[in-house]
Design an enzyme around this catalytic site. Structure first.
Site, PDB file in Angstrom:
ATOM      1  N   ASP A 340      -2.340 -27.481  12.314  1.00 34.81           N
ATOM      2  CA  ASP A 340      -2.540 -28.463  11.251  1.00 34.81           C
ATOM      3  C   ASP A 340      -1.507 -29.568  11.415  1.00 34.81           C
ATOM      4  OD1 ASP A 340      -3.911 -28.814   8.455  1.00 34.81           O
ATOM      5  OD2 ASP A 340      -1.795 -29.281   8.155  1.00 34.81           O
ATOM      6  N   ASP A 342      -0.192 -31.641   8.923  1.00 38.14           N
ATOM      7  CA  ASP A 342       0.796 -31.886   7.861  1.00 38.14           C
ATOM      8  C   ASP A 342       1.259 -30.626   7.143  1.00 38.14           C
ATOM      9  OD1 ASP A 342      -1.425 -31.265   6.410  1.00 38.14           O
ATOM     10  OD2 ASP A 342      -1.535 -33.158   5.316  1.00 38.14           O
ATOM     11  N   ASP A 418      -7.519  -6.184  -0.597  1.00 38.17           N
ATOM     12  CA  ASP A 418      -8.045  -4.841  -0.283  1.00 38.17           C
ATOM     13  C   ASP A 418      -8.490  -4.781   1.171  1.00 38.17           C
ATOM     14  OD1 ASP A 418      -7.895  -4.320  -2.990  1.00 38.17           O
ATOM     15  OD2 ASP A 418     -10.074  -4.289  -3.340  1.00 38.17           O
ATOM     16  N   HIS A 422      -6.954  -2.693   4.073  1.00 40.81           N
ATOM     17  CA  HIS A 422      -7.862  -1.720   4.698  1.00 40.81           C
ATOM     18  C   HIS A 422      -7.804  -1.841   6.228  1.00 40.81           C
ATOM     19  CE1 HIS A 422     -11.876   0.487   4.881  1.00 40.81           C
ATOM     20  NE2 HIS A 422     -11.856  -0.113   6.075  1.00 40.81           N
ATOM     21  N   GLU A 423      -7.942  -3.062   6.727  1.00 41.40           N
ATOM     22  CA  GLU A 423      -8.005  -3.240   8.185  1.00 41.40           C
ATOM     23  C   GLU A 423      -6.651  -2.928   8.846  1.00 41.40           C
ATOM     24  OE1 GLU A 423     -10.812  -3.220   9.149  1.00 41.40           O
ATOM     25  OE2 GLU A 423     -11.939  -4.095   7.472  1.00 41.40           O
ATOM     26  N   HIS A 426      -6.103   0.715   9.282  1.00 37.12           N
ATOM     27  CA  HIS A 426      -6.754   1.288  10.471  1.00 37.12           C
ATOM     28  C   HIS A 426      -5.808   1.222  11.658  1.00 37.12           C
ATOM     29  CE1 HIS A 426     -10.700   2.320   9.089  1.00 37.12           C
ATOM     30  NE2 HIS A 426     -11.041   1.076   8.721  1.00 37.12           N
ATOM     31  N   TYR A 437     -13.149   8.356  14.637  1.00 36.44           N
ATOM     32  CA  TYR A 437     -13.948   7.557  13.699  1.00 36.44           C
ATOM     33  C   TYR A 437     -15.389   8.055  13.602  1.00 36.44           C
ATOM     34  CZ  TYR A 437     -14.789   3.310  10.968  1.00 36.44           C
ATOM     35  OH  TYR A 437     -15.069   2.416   9.962  1.00 36.44           O
ATOM     36  N   GLU A 446     -11.487   6.140   7.053  1.00 40.32           N
ATOM     37  CA  GLU A 446     -11.925   5.108   6.108  1.00 40.32           C
ATOM     38  C   GLU A 446     -11.223   5.253   4.753  1.00 40.32           C
ATOM     39  OE1 GLU A 446     -13.818   2.325   5.691  1.00 40.32           O
ATOM     40  OE2 GLU A 446     -13.585   2.267   7.857  1.00 40.32           O
ATOM     41  N   ASP A 465     -13.646  -5.883  -4.655  1.00 40.33           N
ATOM     42  CA  ASP A 465     -14.171  -6.591  -5.831  1.00 40.33           C
ATOM     43  C   ASP A 465     -14.005  -8.106  -5.728  1.00 40.33           C
ATOM     44  OD1 ASP A 465     -11.532  -5.545  -5.948  1.00 40.33           O
ATOM     45  OD2 ASP A 465     -11.329  -6.254  -8.001  1.00 40.33           O
ATOM     46  N   TYR A 468     -17.093  -9.080  -2.932  1.00 36.09           N
ATOM     47  CA  TYR A 468     -18.452  -8.544  -2.992  1.00 36.09           C
ATOM     48  C   TYR A 468     -19.299  -9.350  -3.970  1.00 36.09           C
ATOM     49  CZ  TYR A 468     -22.114  -4.948  -3.161  1.00 36.09           C
ATOM     50  OH  TYR A 468     -23.303  -4.268  -3.079  1.00 36.09           O
ATOM     51  N   THR A 469     -20.517  -9.608  -3.605  1.00 32.93           N
ATOM     52  CA  THR A 469     -21.500 -10.352  -4.425  1.00 32.93           C
ATOM     53  C   THR A 469     -20.844 -11.461  -5.269  1.00 32.93           C
ATOM     54  OG1 THR A 469     -21.359  -8.739  -6.224  1.00 32.93           O
ATOM     55  CG2 THR A 469     -23.107  -8.410  -4.591  1.00 32.93           C
ATOM     56  N   ILE A 472     -22.137 -12.141  -8.677  1.00 39.66           N
ATOM     57  CA  ILE A 472     -22.210 -11.099  -9.710  1.00 39.66           C
ATOM     58  C   ILE A 472     -20.785 -10.661 -10.028  1.00 39.66           C
ATOM     59  CG2 ILE A 472     -23.147  -8.841 -10.324  1.00 39.66           C
ATOM     60  CD1 ILE A 472     -25.171  -9.226  -7.964  1.00 39.66           C
ATOM     61  N   ASP A 475     -18.458  -6.381 -10.203  1.00 37.18           N
ATOM     62  CA  ASP A 475     -18.866  -5.258  -9.359  1.00 37.18           C
ATOM     63  C   ASP A 475     -17.963  -5.160  -8.136  1.00 37.18           C
ATOM     64  OD1 ASP A 475     -19.723  -7.461  -8.016  1.00 37.18           O
ATOM     65  OD2 ASP A 475     -21.742  -6.721  -7.580  1.00 37.18           O
ATOM     66  N   ASP A 501     -24.049   5.523  10.052  1.00 42.52           N
ATOM     67  CA  ASP A 501     -22.676   5.129   9.714  1.00 42.52           C
ATOM     68  C   ASP A 501     -21.648   6.090  10.326  1.00 42.52           C
ATOM     69  OD1 ASP A 501     -20.632   3.663   8.363  1.00 42.52           O
ATOM     70  OD2 ASP A 501     -20.732   5.029   6.641  1.00 42.52           O
ATOM     71  N   HIS A 506     -18.292   5.533   5.855  1.00 43.50           N
ATOM     72  CA  HIS A 506     -18.122   4.711   4.646  1.00 43.50           C
ATOM     73  C   HIS A 506     -18.790   5.345   3.427  1.00 43.50           C
ATOM     74  CE1 HIS A 506     -17.538   1.644   7.862  1.00 43.50           C
ATOM     75  NE2 HIS A 506     -16.631   1.171   7.028  1.00 43.50           N
TER      76      HIS A 506
HETATM   77  S1  TI1 Z   1     -13.129  -1.007   9.667  1.00 42.72           S
HETATM   78  C1  TI1 Z   1     -14.640  -1.774   9.255  1.00 42.72           C
HETATM   79  C2  TI1 Z   1     -15.804  -1.118   9.933  1.00 42.72           C
HETATM   80  C3  TI1 Z   1     -16.053  -1.616  11.315  1.00 42.72           C
HETATM   81  C4  TI1 Z   1     -16.732  -2.938  11.280  1.00 42.72           C
HETATM   82  C5  TI1 Z   1     -17.017  -3.402  12.654  1.00 42.72           C
HETATM   83  C6  TI1 Z   1     -16.511  -4.774  12.843  1.00 42.72           C
HETATM   84  C7  TI1 Z   1     -14.739  -1.602   7.770  1.00 42.72           C
HETATM   85  O1  TI1 Z   1     -14.630  -0.492   7.286  1.00 42.72           O
HETATM   86  N1  TI1 Z   1     -14.905  -2.700   7.067  1.00 42.72           N
HETATM   87  C8  TI1 Z   1     -14.837  -2.652   5.641  1.00 42.72           C
HETATM   88  C9  TI1 Z   1     -14.559  -4.066   5.151  1.00 42.72           C
HETATM   89  C10 TI1 Z   1     -14.098  -4.011   3.734  1.00 42.72           C
HETATM   90  C11 TI1 Z   1     -12.893  -3.417   3.411  1.00 42.72           C
HETATM   91  C12 TI1 Z   1     -14.868  -4.529   2.724  1.00 42.72           C
HETATM   92  C13 TI1 Z   1     -12.458  -3.385   2.119  1.00 42.72           C
HETATM   93  C14 TI1 Z   1     -14.455  -4.522   1.425  1.00 42.72           C
HETATM   94  C15 TI1 Z   1     -13.208  -3.958   1.106  1.00 42.72           C
HETATM   95  C16 TI1 Z   1     -16.090  -2.100   5.058  1.00 42.72           C
HETATM   96  O2  TI1 Z   1     -16.028  -1.381   4.107  1.00 42.72           O
HETATM   97  N2  TI1 Z   1     -17.241  -2.462   5.635  1.00 42.72           N
HETATM   98  C17 TI1 Z   1     -18.512  -2.031   5.140  1.00 42.72           C
HETATM   99  C18 TI1 Z   1     -19.343  -3.235   4.766  1.00 42.72           C
HETATM  100  C19 TI1 Z   1     -19.236  -1.264   6.213  1.00 42.72           C
HETATM  101  O3  TI1 Z   1     -18.912  -1.426   7.414  1.00 42.72           O
HETATM  102  O4  TI1 Z   1     -20.151  -0.514   5.868  1.00 42.72           O
HETATM  103 ZN    ZN Z   2     -12.779   0.398   7.860  1.00 44.82          ZN
HETATM  104 CA    CA Z   3     -18.805  -9.521  -7.376  1.00 48.73          CA
END
Ligand code: TI1
Ligand code: ZN
Ligand code: CA
Length: 591
Positions: A340, A342, A418, A422-423, A426, A437, A446, A465, A468-469, A472, A475, A501, A506
């Site tokens: 970037d 500035d 989150d 989460h990532e 891992h 896995y 997971e 949260d 997602y959506t 909405i 949720d 899955d 998941h």
């Molecule tokens: S680690 C990844 C799965 C592998 C994806 C391949 C690129 C994962 O579990 N992703 C989470 C993302 C996430 C995390 C969403 C926290 C919301 C909150 C995940 O839950 N993915 C869901 C959509 C899934 O893969 O079913």
């Molecule tokens: Zn994951």
């Molecule tokens: Ca939402």
């Protein structure tokens, strides 16, 4: 013949360490070596065919000495050829440097060019003209090169110490804001006693404050000569130069402080060789503080790196660095490092990925004394805008990818701490338990990502949260307090045994998420009453089990054993904590 006035050569180069920089003045005015009047000469000067190329260069310089503001004797006395190259087209190029009393003039370099016929065509560069060569203090230094380096080091030490203190303060105030948010945002749909939250928050305060107290104890004043805190990219040395100041000039030492640790910094200093004062300094590469709005419109600041006149989305103050890239909607990794002009960043997905990676890094360090994913500073690389409307985020074994979502099911994934928690978890798992896995070990993998990812924010028991959506409200993708809200089992008897899955990684994670929730928050479920022990103890037990007890093939039953043992080792065989973990697994039907 033509003379041109330059514009500022180092525009913006003096904004050290972002807004609160100190130590350096404004960009130098016209009276500096950065404003030496550039010369360009493209006159035909006939030289004898028999002359050597070097002779032709000198002949040309003699004939055009006036445009350099020099007499022809000065040309001979003051200019020296410092480089000659013949390019791939057969053209000859010479580079010269001006010297006064044998000392190079800073920035006074000229280039001379010969064409295919070995005739000089042009001269470019700059000199101090004869009339501006008055050096009141003379050309004998009164301080040594070592003194000059010492002066530069002392200045850099002070600036770094100030900056690190500033970062500490920023962290502390950010933390205060987060704490407020936690007590405000207890959502009504979540079955959690206000007591448990308050207790957790108080304990969390104590932990956090300790960490900052520790940090400020050690950050008094950084000494760049202490090898335990300092790593030089290049050891500093100082060289004498003549420094132009318009009508006159002075003798300076030029030196660079070029550091990798404790911060990335490359600053060039010009130090008066008579009295040791700092005449000028500028940053070539340095830590800076970027600002920008996240995907959700929230303003934030984060660490970036200034490199010349651009800024990189690169934080070198944490572990081996945090770097944020863009895949530009393609499926490449890591893609292009974001920059970037500035340091006010407008890519919300990038701002969030970068700021939250730092947040999760800080979380692991403060809470578990863990230096990044591998405990040894593992470099955190995030790629945003991965794929086209891609509805997922992931850890690929070397870094994180974040899709933009399709705008209906998900928005940009990096907008939710989150997800980043989460990532990154891992990554921690891969360096520790390395849970396979697939099937139950995969569901554990997971669940640990959800559990620790959720703890980074501690706002509620929902997962995803914030992303997602988007249309909405209220949720989430998953709920740890009530997994069945989002089609996850909360009891072992309802586990998924199909092959989708990866064997329901998941899906069945809901059972472990629920066990964690019951231990942290307490509650009666499936006829079992579990006393809550608070989030601090619960997450510590889970983290310790992940890092020290679990193995790649651990299943749910092995996880129960590992977690109970982890709780016993931490808090005692008959502790409330160990009992709570055990009862929670009874409640979700895992023996
Ligand atoms: S680690 C990844 C799965 C592998 C994806 C391949 C690129 C994962 O579990 N992703 C989470 C993302 C996430 C995390 C969403 C926290 C919301 C909150 C995940 O839950 N993915 C869901 C959509 C899934 O893969 O079913
Ligand atoms: Zn994951
Ligand atoms: Ca939402």
């Amino acid at each position: 013949m033509q003379m041109k006035k330059t514009t500022a050569l180092i525009a913006g180069g003096t904004l050290l360490f972002g807004a609160l920089a100190s130590g350096a003045g404004a960009a130098p005015s016209g009276d500096s070596p950065f404003e030496l009047t550039p010369a360009f000469v493209a006159e035909a000067v006939n030289a004898p065919k028999s002359a050597s190329n070097e002779e032709k260069v000198w002949n040309y310089l003699q004939n055009t000495s006036k445009s350099l503001g020099l007499s022809s004797t000065d040309v001979q006395k003051q200019l020296k050829i410092i480089n000659h190259e013949k390019d791939s087209n057969g053209l000859n190029h010479y580079r010269l440097q001006q010297y006064i009393d044998g000392i190079p003039v800073y920035g006074a370099v000229q280039t001379v060019h010969l064409d295919k016929n070995e005739q000089v065509t042009s001269l470019l560069g700059a000199t101090i003209t004869k009339s501006s060569q008055n050096i009141p203090g003379g050309t004998n230094p009164k301080i040594s090169a070592t003194d000059a380096v010492y002066i530069a080091e002392a200045d850099a030490s002070e600036r770094i110490s100030k900056e690190l203190k500033l970062i500490d303060k920023e962290k502390a105030s950010e933390d205060a804001v987060v704490k407020e948010a936690v007590s405000d945002e207890v959502t009504s749909d979540e079955v959690v006693s206000k007591e448990a939250i308050t207790k957790d928050t108080v304990t969390n305060d104590a932990v956090t404050n300790d960490v900052y107290a520790e940090a400020s104890e050690t950050d008094g004043k950084i000494s760049l000569s202490d090898p335990s805190v300092t790593e030089y990219a290049a050891k500093p040395s100082a060289e004498l130069y003549i420094y132009s100041e318009g009508d006159s000039a002075r003798l300076v030492y030029v030196t660079e402080i070029n550091l990798l640790e404790p911060v990335l910094l490359r600053t060039r200093y010009f130090i008066d060789a008579l009295d040791g004062s700092i005449v000028f300094q500028y940053d070539i590469l340095s830590m800076a503080t970027g600002t920008g709005k996240g995907v959700l419109g929230d303003s934030k600041s984060f660490t970036t790196t200034q490199s010349g006149s651009t800024y990189q989305l690169r934080d070198n103050t944490r572990g081996n660095g945090i770097l944020t890239y863009t895949a530009n909607k393609r499926t490449v990794f890591p893609g292009t490092l974001l920059t970037d002009s500035d340091n006010v960043w407008t890519d919300g997905a990038a701002v969030d990925a970068h700021a939250y990676a730092a947040k999760v890094y800080d979380y692991y360090l403060a809470k578990f004394n863990r230096n990044s994913l591998d405990g040894r500073g593992f470099q955190l690389r995030s790629t945003v805008h991965y794929g086209n409307a891609y509805n997922n985020a992931g850890w690929n074994g070397v870094g994180m990818i974040y899709g933009d979502g399709d705008g209906v099911t998900f928005r940009e994934f990096s907008a939710d701490p989150d997800v980043i928690g989460h990532e990154l978890t891992h990554g921690v798992t891969e360096f520790t338990a390395n849970l396979n896995y697939v099937n139950e070990s995969g569901a554990l993998n997971e669940a640990f990502s959800d559990i620790i990812g959720n703890d980074v924010q501690r706002t509620n028991w929902l997962i995803g949260d914030d992303i997602y959506t988007p249309n909405i409200p209220g949720d989430a993708l998953r709920s740890m307090s009530n997994p069945t809200l989002y089609n996850q089992p909360d009891h072992y008897r309802n586990r998924y045994t199909g092959s989708a899955d990866n064997g329901g990684v998941h899906i069945n994670s809901g059972i472990i998420n629920k066990a964690y929730y019951l231990t942290a928050a307490g509650g009666t479920f499936s006829g079992v009453t579990v006393p809550g022990i608070g989030r601090d103890d619960a997450v510590k037990i889970y983290y310790n089990a992940l890092v020290y007890y679990l193995t790649p093939t651990s299943n749910f039953s092995a996880a129960r054993t590992a977690l109970v043992q982890s709780a016993r080792d931490l808090y005692g065989a008959n502790s409330a904590q160990a009992r709570s973990v055990s009862l929670a697994f009874d409640a979700v039907g895992v023996n």
